[in-house]
Design a protein around this motif. Sequence first.
Motif, mmCIF file in Angstrom:
data_model
loop_
_atom_site.group_PDB
_atom_site.id
_atom_site.type_symbol
_atom_site.label_atom_id
_atom_site.label_comp_id
_atom_site.label_asym_id
_atom_site.label_seq_id
_atom_site.Cartn_x
_atom_site.Cartn_y
_atom_site.Cartn_z
ATOM 1 N N VAL A 37 -36.060 -74.737 53.674
ATOM 2 C CA VAL A 37 -35.738 -73.340 53.951
ATOM 3 C C VAL A 37 -36.772 -72.758 54.912
ATOM 4 O O VAL A 37 -36.434 -72.086 55.885
ATOM 5 C CB VAL A 37 -35.673 -72.517 52.645
ATOM 6 C CG1 VAL A 37 -35.546 -71.027 52.938
ATOM 7 C CG2 VAL A 37 -34.531 -73.000 51.763
ATOM 8 N N GLU B 274 -36.285 -73.772 58.475
ATOM 9 C CA GLU B 274 -35.299 -72.945 59.180
ATOM 10 C C GLU B 274 -35.912 -71.619 59.629
ATOM 11 O O GLU B 274 -35.645 -71.140 60.727
ATOM 12 C CB GLU B 274 -34.068 -72.702 58.310
ATOM 13 C CG GLU B 274 -33.238 -73.939 58.063
ATOM 14 C CD GLU B 274 -32.654 -74.533 59.334
ATOM 15 O OE1 GLU B 274 -32.196 -73.776 60.218
ATOM 16 O OE2 GLU B 274 -32.657 -75.776 59.450
ATOM 17 N N ILE C 216 -27.324 -72.170 54.844
ATOM 18 C CA ILE C 216 -28.775 -71.962 54.804
ATOM 19 C C ILE C 216 -29.096 -70.484 55.001
ATOM 20 O O ILE C 216 -30.000 -69.947 54.358
ATOM 21 C CB ILE C 216 -29.529 -72.852 55.823
ATOM 22 C CG1 ILE C 216 -31.027 -72.861 55.511
ATOM 23 C CG2 ILE C 216 -29.317 -72.416 57.236
ATOM 24 C CD1 ILE C 216 -31.402 -73.594 54.280
#
Length: 121
Positions: free
Chosen positions: A110, A113, A80
């Motif tokens: 994404v 995160e 990631i």
Amino acid sequence: MYDIDADFRRLMTTAEIAEGVEEIREVLPGFDYANIISLVSDDLRMKALYEQARSNYEKLHIYRIVYKGKQEDATQSDVIQKFINQAFHIENDYIYQLNPAMFQTVPQYVIDECDKFFNNQ
């Protein structure tokens, strides 16, 4: 492995900065270099911009500015982190043919995160 950043990194000279500022001011007359440097150097102000951002694309770029140079977050997988740092660069954006400010081209997982990083700041 060859590291281009380590081999070619140097501070810009005062003359180079002045020349660049003048070029930018031709397009953006009110451009204030010192103010911009102050903004991108202030994690709290950047976090506020991140929270106000309307698109995931904007959030991703703000995240990159704040995260660069910080110790890696142990909670983020290498996969990631690589995706965040290497996908959706300006030179790749032309393949999408969609305005990333209008369409969510960055996947929500994404941004989730990136959110974790800002929530720990």
